[in-house]
Design an enzyme around this catalytic site. Structure first.
Site, PDB file in Angstrom:
ATOM      1  CE  LYS A 102      -4.389   1.421   2.082  1.00 26.37           C
ATOM      2  NZ  LYS A 102      -5.177   1.605   0.863  1.00 26.37           N
ATOM      3  CD  GLU A 131      -7.095  -4.234  -5.607  1.00 28.77           C
ATOM      4  OE1 GLU A 131      -7.522  -4.346  -4.458  1.00 28.77           O
ATOM      5  OE2 GLU A 131      -5.913  -3.939  -5.872  1.00 28.77           O
TER       6      GLU A 131
HETATM    7  N1  PXG Z   1      -7.911  -2.368  -2.745  1.00 24.61           N
HETATM    8  C1  PXG Z   1      -7.235  -1.220  -2.810  1.00 24.61           C
HETATM    9  C2  PXG Z   1      -6.415  -0.919  -3.989  1.00 24.61           C
HETATM   10  C3  PXG Z   1      -7.297  -0.331  -1.729  1.00 24.61           C
HETATM   11  O1  PXG Z   1      -6.615   0.809  -1.755  1.00 24.61           O
HETATM   12  C4  PXG Z   1      -8.817  -1.855  -0.616  1.00 24.61           C
HETATM   13  C5  PXG Z   1      -8.690  -2.700  -1.696  1.00 24.61           C
HETATM   14  C6  PXG Z   1      -9.650  -2.273   0.552  1.00 24.61           C
HETATM   15  O2  PXG Z   1      -8.826  -2.596   1.661  1.00 24.61           O
HETATM   16  P1  PXG Z   1      -9.307  -2.405   3.170  1.00 24.61           P
HETATM   17  O3  PXG Z   1      -8.153  -2.864   3.963  1.00 24.61           O
HETATM   18  O4  PXG Z   1      -9.609  -0.961   3.366  1.00 24.61           O
HETATM   19  O5  PXG Z   1     -10.500  -3.260   3.340  1.00 24.61           O
HETATM   20  C7  PXG Z   1      -8.118  -0.641  -0.621  1.00 24.61           C
HETATM   21  C8  PXG Z   1      -8.213   0.287   0.554  1.00 24.61           C
HETATM   22  C9  PXG Z   1      -8.887   6.357   0.753  1.00 24.61           C
HETATM   23  C10 PXG Z   1      -8.956   4.978   1.256  1.00 24.61           C
HETATM   24  O6  PXG Z   1      -8.834   7.280   1.550  1.00 24.61           O
HETATM   25  C11 PXG Z   1      -8.540   3.918   0.472  1.00 24.61           C
HETATM   26  C12 PXG Z   1      -8.593   2.647   0.980  1.00 24.61           C
HETATM   27  C13 PXG Z   1      -9.081   2.430   2.226  1.00 24.61           C
HETATM   28  C14 PXG Z   1      -9.495   3.499   3.008  1.00 24.61           C
HETATM   29  C15 PXG Z   1      -9.440   4.786   2.510  1.00 24.61           C
HETATM   30  O7  PXG Z   1      -8.887   6.532  -0.466  1.00 24.61           O
HETATM   31  N2  PXG Z   1      -8.164   1.645   0.180  1.00 24.61           N
END
Ligand code: PXG
Length: 285
Positions: free
Chosen positions: A151, A184
């Site tokens: 990430k 995804e």
């Molecule tokens: N795929 C990608 C590429 C992400 O960036 C998820 C899946 C979902 O993961 P989680 O662990 O959240 O279930 C993400 C998560 C934002 C923001 O502010 C982005 C995410 C999560 C929270 C906030 O853009 N991405």
């Protein structure tokens, strides 16, 4: 109300929370982050987020200059300082300031930043009626080039796909990997229901292994729903009985239209609704 930000070792007012223009996080997207949520004063799966942050940092040879316990404390302190019990937390670790040039060895002082804010949610009707999404032409970056499991502060791949979605009038876009398999969405993981089974792409399809994804898989198993990782194509999505997305911000959100194909009867399905209810109960537990 100006926010209070945690920077490295203390809480400072927003106006004093500054990073150098020489920070490689800014210059090269060299750094890692997490997005977390707190519900009723408790951060959801804080340890899992910290583990993933540390794994992302390790993968890019970035040593986080604080312990996990110290960062956990910082997250809770920042929420408290901003009087937020239901909030959104952005945890950022940058490579730190250095000379111009890529060399991470010529940087000093990685910056550990915690921002806590209110969360801006999707409108309620999206949850009630379901989302329409489109497939982006922008593919997920191959793991051999840059693992989607990191990430990192380099989110342009996802942003380009998001722009495609927005241009098509959709708030999310589906991304495929270089083999044309479903990976995804730009900030959410994807699930389908087929003949009563719940299916989601495996990590090696080129996804971020979402914490919400993992929680929903556990909930499904607890509910006696057959749940497994499977390689999925767009055909599998178009012909699914149900489809939904998961993410920290979105939680569980139904999808009822993909590239103009109506999914199931075009309304959020029963398994999606069951898991949504179970997820709401879990985060408030
Ligand atoms: N795929 C990608 C590429 C992400 O960036 C998820 C899946 C979902 O993961 P989680 O662990 O959240 O279930 C993400 C998560 C934002 C923001 O502010 C982005 C995410 C999560 C929270 C906030 O853009 N991405």
């Amino acid at each position: 109300m100006p926010r209070i930000i945690f920077m490295n070792d203390r809480l400072v007012p927003e106006a004093e929370a500054r990073v150098s223009v020489f920070d490689h996080g800014l210059l090269y997207g060299d750094g890692v982050f997490e997005g977390l949520r707190s519900y009723a004063g408790k951060v959801f799966r804080l340890d899992a987020h910290l583990d993933r942050l540390w794994a992302s940092a390790r993968a890019i040879c970035l040593e986080i200059p604080l312990s996990k316990a110290a960062v956990a404390q910082a997250v809770n302190d920042t929420l408290a300082a901003n009087k937020l019990s239901d909030g959104y937390v952005r945890l950022v670790v940058t490579r730190g300031a250095g000379s111009l040039g890529l060399d991470p060895n010529r940087t000093r002082n990685p910056q550990v930043i915690v921002i806590a804010d209110t969360i801006s949610l999707y409108p309620r009707e999206y949850y009630e009626q379901g989302l329409a999404i489109v497939t982006a032409a922008t593919q997920r970056v191959q793991s051999a080039a840059l693992s989607p499991r990191i990430k990192s502060l380099n989110y342009l791949n996802n942003i380009l796909a998001k722009l495609e979605g927005l241009r098509a009038g959709c708030v999310e876009a589906l991304m495929l990997n270089h083999k044309g398999e479903v990976a995804e969405c730009t900030g959410d993981n994807v699930f389908v229901v087929r003949s009563g089974s719940l299916l989601t792409p495996p990590p090696d399809a080129g996804i971020l292994e979402g914490i919400t994804r993992n929680a929903v898989m556990e909930l499904a198993r607890g509910e006696g729903i057959d749940c497994r990782e499977a390689t999925l194509t767009r055909h599998d999505l178009y012909t699914a009985d149900e489809c939904f997305l998961t993410g920290t911000a979105a939680e569980v959100i139904p999808v009822v239209d993909i590239d103009g194909r109506t999914i199931g009867p075009g309304t959020p399905g029963p398994i999606t609704q069951r898991l949504t209810t179970a997820f709401h109960a879990l985060v408030r537990a």
